[in-house]
Design an enzyme around this catalytic site. Structure first.
Site, short mmCIF file in Angstrom:
data_model
loop_
_atom_site.label_atom_id
_atom_site.label_comp_id
_atom_site.label_asym_id
_atom_site.label_seq_id
_atom_site.Cartn_x
_atom_site.Cartn_y
_atom_site.Cartn_z
N GLY A 13 0.78 -1.50 0.00
CA GLY A 13 -0.09 0.09 0.05
C GLY A 13 0.89 1.19 0.07
N ASP A 34 0.47 -9.20 1.66
CA ASP A 34 -0.62 -8.03 1.17
C ASP A 34 -1.52 -8.93 0.15
OD1 ASP A 34 -1.95 -5.85 -0.33
OD2 ASP A 34 -0.65 -4.70 0.83
N GLY A 39 -3.90 -2.12 -2.37
CA GLY A 39 -2.46 -1.95 -2.63
C GLY A 39 -2.17 -2.47 -4.23
N SER A 77 -4.98 -2.54 5.70
CA SER A 77 -6.24 -2.22 5.90
C SER A 77 -6.70 -1.29 4.94
CB SER A 77 -6.74 -1.71 7.31
OG SER A 77 -8.00 -0.92 7.45
N LYS A 93 -12.85 -7.08 9.33
CA LYS A 93 -12.06 -8.30 9.53
C LYS A 93 -10.60 -7.91 9.73
CE LYS A 93 -15.21 -11.89 7.77
NZ LYS A 93 -15.32 -12.88 6.66
N TYR A 147 -14.54 1.20 9.44
CA TYR A 147 -13.16 1.58 9.74
C TYR A 147 -12.79 2.00 11.21
CZ TYR A 147 -8.78 3.97 8.54
OH TYR A 147 -7.35 4.23 8.61
N TYR A 161 -2.73 -7.89 24.07
CA TYR A 161 -1.51 -8.63 24.03
C TYR A 161 -0.17 -8.20 24.63
CZ TYR A 161 -3.02 -12.21 20.63
OH TYR A 161 -3.83 -13.33 20.20
N1 LIG Z 1 -2.85 7.19 4.52
C1 LIG Z 1 -3.26 8.02 5.85
O1 LIG Z 1 -3.45 9.16 5.56
C2 LIG Z 1 -3.61 6.82 6.97
C3 LIG Z 1 -4.24 7.64 7.99
C4 LIG Z 1 -4.75 6.84 8.95
C5 LIG Z 1 -4.32 5.77 9.22
N2 LIG Z 1 -3.71 4.88 8.28
C6 LIG Z 1 -3.37 3.56 8.09
O2 LIG Z 1 -2.15 3.09 7.67
C7 LIG Z 1 -2.30 1.98 7.07
C8 LIG Z 1 -1.93 2.07 5.42
O3 LIG Z 1 -2.80 3.01 4.71
P1 LIG Z 1 -2.60 3.40 3.47
O4 LIG Z 1 -2.86 4.81 3.15
O5 LIG Z 1 -1.30 3.06 2.88
O6 LIG Z 1 -3.73 2.52 2.60
P2 LIG Z 1 -3.66 1.34 1.28
O7 LIG Z 1 -4.78 1.08 0.89
O8 LIG Z 1 -2.58 2.32 0.27
O9 LIG Z 1 -2.78 0.34 2.10
C9 LIG Z 1 -3.20 -0.60 2.81
C10 LIG Z 1 -2.70 -2.19 2.27
O10 LIG Z 1 -3.21 -3.09 3.05
C11 LIG Z 1 -3.67 -4.07 2.20
N3 LIG Z 1 -4.67 -4.82 2.70
C12 LIG Z 1 -6.19 -4.63 2.91
N4 LIG Z 1 -6.47 -5.68 3.77
C13 LIG Z 1 -5.81 -6.74 3.61
C14 LIG Z 1 -5.77 -7.99 4.09
N5 LIG Z 1 -6.95 -8.50 4.57
N6 LIG Z 1 -4.59 -8.71 4.05
C15 LIG Z 1 -3.58 -8.25 3.58
N7 LIG Z 1 -3.31 -7.21 3.02
C16 LIG Z 1 -4.58 -6.32 3.05
C17 LIG Z 1 -4.17 -3.63 0.85
O11 LIG Z 1 -3.95 -4.35 -0.35
C18 LIG Z 1 -3.02 -2.36 0.66
O12 LIG Z 1 -1.76 -2.75 0.13
C19 LIG Z 1 -3.75 1.46 6.88
O13 LIG Z 1 -3.84 0.62 8.26
C20 LIG Z 1 -4.48 2.87 7.53
O14 LIG Z 1 -5.56 2.45 8.16
C21 LIG Z 1 -3.26 5.73 6.85
#
Ligand SMILES: NC(=O)c1ccc[n+]([C@@H]2O[C@H](COP(=O)([O-])OP(=O)(O)OC[C@H]3O[C@@H](n4cnc5c(N)ncnc54)[C@H](O)[C@@H]3O)[C@@H](O)[C@H]2O)c1
Length: 319
Positions: A13, A34, A39, A77, A93, A147, A161
């Protein structure tokens, strides 16, 4: 020789792939788990010849084990409102089952653990700016709850944990982060504005645009995350940029940086859209000696090439 090995769930991601870069630079070998739900393999394309990076297509909401690791970074996520609305149940999930499975790996191998949590834990906050001690104002049954509540539950599992299994856990509450490798169609403010500005389309402002956000450039965010991962702090730490902009001001910055002549186009405010969002980062400053260095204008300039190329590729794929 340094043989540390890290597992990054969600490493294909946006934030996860930048974290992989930083871990490799720090001497780790990295295994990415992933399922490519939101992603892309292309986010790791530049590492294709680096033998220290291993990619496994795996849904971490199912049990998994790729052998001993020293650190687990749980980033999997869907993260944008467009993505988690489209994938509500997988979002619940991965925040619940996925967090258990990732923590089980850390527990089994005696590894450190860091959960990517979110400012959405604060919901539509009644306290401003948000300190980590604020418990939040979240609608548990609204459209964003898949979310927000998944992440709140993930935090609870992580603390359990630590308390019951003595796993060395850490929780980062990430505030809006932006930069290269974001999806251009995921509905988040910066990619939306960049795409619309580059195409000469109206920049969509929800409501009157007076709602505020703060935007952290991805390299600042990753630096804060790495410092937290090495610290002794187990309770949540905000990592984000405290410089607050109204959505209207942000639109003006994007127009200035892109040189676009686009106009603004107003649409109704979505349900439960937070009116204000700004981190109090005193805890990160004090404990980690961290604060962001890159202001919005600089970060937007550093992202321009990526967005130009991504918007161009998106155009050509639609014709
Ligand atoms: N970007 C932001 O501003 C932001 C803000 C707050 C929190 N976050 C958290 O940071 C993390 C990354 O966010 P991001 O912006 O890079 O989003 P993104 O969607 O680019 O990356 C999330 C990655 O998780 C993978 N994924 C989703 N469900 C999955 C599963 N069940 N098994 C395996 N892989 C799975 C997706 O394929 C993707 O590659 C997330 O947990 C998000 O909640 C991001």
């Amino acid at each position: 020789m340094n043989k540390r090995r890290a597992l990054v769930t969600g490493g294909a991601g946006f934030v996860g792939s930048h974290l992989c870069d930083a871990l490799l630079a720090d001497g780790y070998s990295v295994v990415v788990a992933d399922n490519l739900l939101t992603g892309r393999r292309s986010n790791l394309e530049h590492l294709r010849t680096d033998t220290r990076l291993e990619f496994v297509q795996q849904d971490v909401s199912e049990p998994f084990d790729f052998g001993p690791v020293d650190y687990v970074f749980h980033f999997a996520s869907p993260a944008s409102p467009v993505d988690y609305s489209a994938h509500g149940i997988p979002t619940l999930k991965v925040g619940s089952l996925g967090t258990f499975h990732s923590l089980d790996v850390a527990r089994k191998y005696g590894a450190g653990f860091l959960l990517a949590s979110t400012s959405e834990c604060y919901g539509d906050p009644l306290e401003h700016p948000q300190k980590e001690t604020y418990w939040g104002h979240v609608n548990p049954i609204g459209p964003r709850s898949v979310y927000d509540e998944a992440k709140r539950f993930a935090e609870a599992v992580t603390m359990a944990y630590l308390r019951y299994h003595q796993v060395n856990t850490h929780i980062v509450r990430i505030f809006n982060t932006y930069g290269p490798r974001m999806q251009i169609n995921d509905g988040r403010v910066i990619p939306n504005f960049m795409r619309q500005a580059m195409r000469g389309e109206g920049l969509t402002i929800y409501g009157d645009g007076s709602q505020t956000r703060s935007f952290c450039y991805v390299s600042d965010e990753v630096e804060g995350i790495l410092r937290l991962s090495r610290s002794d702090e187990h309770t949540p730490v905000n990592i984000g940029n405290p410089n607050e902009f109204t959505i209207l001001e942000c639109a003006q910055e994007v127009l200035a940086v892109t040189g676009s002549k686009s106009r603004l186009s107003h649409e109704p405010l979505p349900q439960d859209d937070p009116k204000q969002r700004r981190p109090d980062i005193s805890k990160a400053k004090q404990l980690l000696g961290w604060e962001p260095k890159i202001n919005l204008k600089t970060g937007l300039k550093m992202s321009l090439d990526y967005f130009r190329q991504a918007v161009g590729a998106d155009k050509s794929s639609r014709t």
